[in-house]
Motif scaffolding. Structure first.
Motif, mmCIF file in Angstrom:
data_model
loop_
_atom_site.group_PDB
_atom_site.id
_atom_site.type_symbol
_atom_site.label_atom_id
_atom_site.label_comp_id
_atom_site.label_asym_id
_atom_site.label_seq_id
_atom_site.Cartn_x
_atom_site.Cartn_y
_atom_site.Cartn_z
ATOM 1 N N ASN A 121 0.864 -1.172 0.000
ATOM 2 C CA ASN A 121 0.000 0.000 0.000
ATOM 3 C C ASN A 121 0.902 1.224 0.000
ATOM 4 O OD1 ASN A 121 -1.493 2.255 1.779
ATOM 5 N ND2 ASN A 121 -2.968 1.101 0.569
ATOM 6 N N LEU A 122 0.678 2.081 -0.980
ATOM 7 C CA LEU A 122 1.465 3.304 -1.109
ATOM 8 C C LEU A 122 0.535 4.495 -1.227
ATOM 9 C CD1 LEU A 122 2.957 0.924 -3.018
ATOM 10 C CD2 LEU A 122 4.699 2.693 -3.002
ATOM 11 N N GLN A 123 1.073 5.669 -0.942
ATOM 12 C CA GLN A 123 0.302 6.891 -1.129
ATOM 13 C C GLN A 123 1.129 7.865 -1.948
ATOM 14 O OE1 GLN A 123 -0.776 9.078 2.387
ATOM 15 N NE2 GLN A 123 1.232 10.002 2.596
ATOM 16 N N CYS A 124 0.427 8.795 -2.567
ATOM 17 C CA CYS A 124 1.070 9.868 -3.311
ATOM 18 C C CYS A 124 0.295 11.147 -3.039
ATOM 19 C CB CYS A 124 1.072 9.554 -4.809
ATOM 20 S SG CYS A 124 1.874 10.826 -5.821
ATOM 21 N N GLU A 125 1.006 12.172 -2.634
ATOM 22 C CA GLU A 125 0.397 13.479 -2.421
ATOM 23 C C GLU A 125 0.876 14.421 -3.512
ATOM 24 O OE1 GLU A 125 -0.500 13.665 2.296
ATOM 25 O OE2 GLU A 125 1.473 14.384 1.677
ATOM 26 N N VAL A 126 -0.068 15.194 -4.057
ATOM 27 C CA VAL A 126 0.224 16.135 -5.127
ATOM 28 C C VAL A 126 -0.052 17.543 -4.603
ATOM 29 C CG1 VAL A 126 -0.274 16.794 -7.509
ATOM 30 C CG2 VAL A 126 -0.467 14.384 -6.822
ATOM 31 N N PHE A 127 0.961 18.404 -4.689
ATOM 32 C CA PHE A 127 0.892 19.748 -4.127
ATOM 33 C C PHE A 127 1.059 20.810 -5.201
ATOM 34 C CE2 PHE A 127 2.622 17.068 -0.797
ATOM 35 C CZ PHE A 127 1.936 17.475 0.327
ATOM 36 N N LEU A 128 0.489 21.966 -4.950
ATOM 37 C CA LEU A 128 0.738 23.172 -5.723
ATOM 38 C C LEU A 128 1.563 24.078 -4.804
ATOM 39 C CD1 LEU A 128 0.200 24.765 -8.330
ATOM 40 C CD2 LEU A 128 -1.901 25.603 -7.281
ATOM 41 N N PRO A 129 2.900 23.985 -4.891
ATOM 42 C CA PRO A 129 3.739 24.700 -3.910
ATOM 43 C C PRO A 129 3.591 26.214 -3.944
ATOM 44 C CG PRO A 129 5.102 23.604 -5.573
ATOM 45 C CD PRO A 129 3.687 23.246 -5.861
ATOM 46 N N SER A 130 3.274 26.790 -5.121
ATOM 47 C CA SER A 130 3.159 28.252 -5.197
ATOM 48 C C SER A 130 2.042 28.788 -4.300
ATOM 49 C CB SER A 130 2.922 28.701 -6.643
ATOM 50 O OG SER A 130 1.670 28.228 -7.108
ATOM 51 N N LYS A 131 1.027 27.965 -4.060
ATOM 52 C CA LYS A 131 -0.086 28.376 -3.194
ATOM 53 C C LYS A 131 -0.109 27.577 -1.888
ATOM 54 C CE LYS A 131 -2.918 29.972 -6.978
ATOM 55 N NZ LYS A 131 -4.166 29.884 -7.715
ATOM 56 N N LYS A 132 0.922 26.756 -1.688
ATOM 57 C CA LYS A 132 1.014 25.909 -0.492
ATOM 58 C C LYS A 132 -0.290 25.133 -0.297
ATOM 59 C CE LYS A 132 4.466 28.717 1.693
ATOM 60 N NZ LYS A 132 4.688 30.036 2.089
ATOM 61 N N ARG A 137 -4.609 13.572 -2.977
ATOM 62 C CA ARG A 137 -3.904 12.508 -2.254
ATOM 63 C C ARG A 137 -4.503 11.194 -2.743
ATOM 64 N NH1 ARG A 137 -4.770 13.554 3.130
ATOM 65 N NH2 ARG A 137 -2.828 14.701 3.256
ATOM 66 N N GLY A 138 -3.631 10.289 -3.148
ATOM 67 C CA GLY A 138 -4.088 9.004 -3.631
ATOM 68 C C GLY A 138 -3.417 7.857 -2.914
ATOM 69 N N TYR A 139 -4.159 6.783 -2.769
ATOM 70 C CA TYR A 139 -3.637 5.543 -2.193
ATOM 71 C C TYR A 139 -3.812 4.442 -3.221
ATOM 72 C CZ TYR A 139 -3.911 7.911 2.294
ATOM 73 O OH TYR A 139 -3.748 8.793 3.318
ATOM 74 N N SER A 140 -2.900 3.517 -3.229
ATOM 75 C CA SER A 140 -3.010 2.396 -4.146
ATOM 76 C C SER A 140 -2.551 1.120 -3.468
ATOM 77 C CB SER A 140 -2.135 2.656 -5.384
ATOM 78 O OG SER A 140 -2.309 1.650 -6.339
ATOM 79 N N ASN A 141 -3.310 0.063 -3.701
ATOM 80 C CA ASN A 141 -2.879 -1.273 -3.299
ATOM 81 C C ASN A 141 -2.290 -1.948 -4.526
ATOM 82 O OD1 ASN A 141 -3.644 -1.556 -0.480
ATOM 83 N ND2 ASN A 141 -5.730 -1.297 -1.216
ATOM 84 N N MET A 142 -1.089 -2.455 -4.364
ATOM 85 C CA MET A 142 -0.382 -3.108 -5.457
ATOM 86 C C MET A 142 -0.237 -4.592 -5.113
ATOM 87 S SD MET A 142 0.109 -0.465 -7.372
ATOM 88 C CE MET A 142 1.353 -0.886 -8.558
ATOM 89 N N LEU A 143 -0.653 -5.460 -6.036
ATOM 90 C CA LEU A 143 -0.660 -6.901 -5.834
ATOM 91 C C LEU A 143 0.568 -7.546 -6.450
ATOM 92 C CD1 LEU A 143 -2.185 -9.521 -4.973
ATOM 93 C CD2 LEU A 143 -3.221 -9.469 -7.280
#
Length: 146
Positions: A121-132, A137-143
């Motif tokens: 199980n992994l997560q990925c967060e996506v940010f717009l740093p210019s506006k903080k 945010r996504g989670y994925s289960n990998m088999l």
């Protein structure tokens, strides 16, 4: 002494730090054209510039492209871990919080949440740093498919 698969793959991504990736084993990653910011075992951080073809009719980042960034970077994170087995996505769960527009630079960062025998199980967060601002945010289960 020969480097482990994990070390070889991590070395490839570390060589990309500060560069736009265009020779990844993932054709989709090459299309996304991220700039590698950080590459560690179980963690990747990339910067993406939102291009016109990544936007929807409202001229904001298409949710499918956001999902693709999350899925691709999570897959690359597993690839960098150098596991001998192959993994495939079982599911993606994504929360969308804010828009990004053409020309914006966004940052995506992955991490391993839990590593089981057959499921990662992994997560990925996506940010717009210019506006903080957190965009998604996504989670994925990998088999593990062997």
């Amino acid at each position: 002494m020969e480097a482990s698969l994990s070390e070889q793959r991590l070395h490839f991504f570390r060589q990309q730090i500060g560069k736009v990736i265009n020779d990844s084993p993932s054709n989709f990653m090459n299309w996304l054209a991220p700039e590698m910011i950080k590459a560690e075992h179980g963690v990747l951080v990339c910067k993406y510039t939102i291009r016109k073809e990544m936007t929807n009719p409202y001229q904001i980042l298409h949710g499918g492209v956001t999902a693709g960034i999350i899925d691709d970077l999570i897959g690359a994170t597993i690839y960098v871990m150098g596991l001998n087995d192959r993994y495939t996505t079982v599911n993606n769960y994504i929360d969308y919080f804010a828009p990004a527009a053409e020309g914006d630079e966004i940052i995506a960062e992955t991490s391993v949440v839990k590593r089981g025998k057959t499921i990662l199980n992994l997560q990925c967060e996506v940010f717009l740093p210019s506006k903080k601002r957190l965009i998604a945010r996504g989670y994925s289960n990998m088999l593990n498919i062997g």
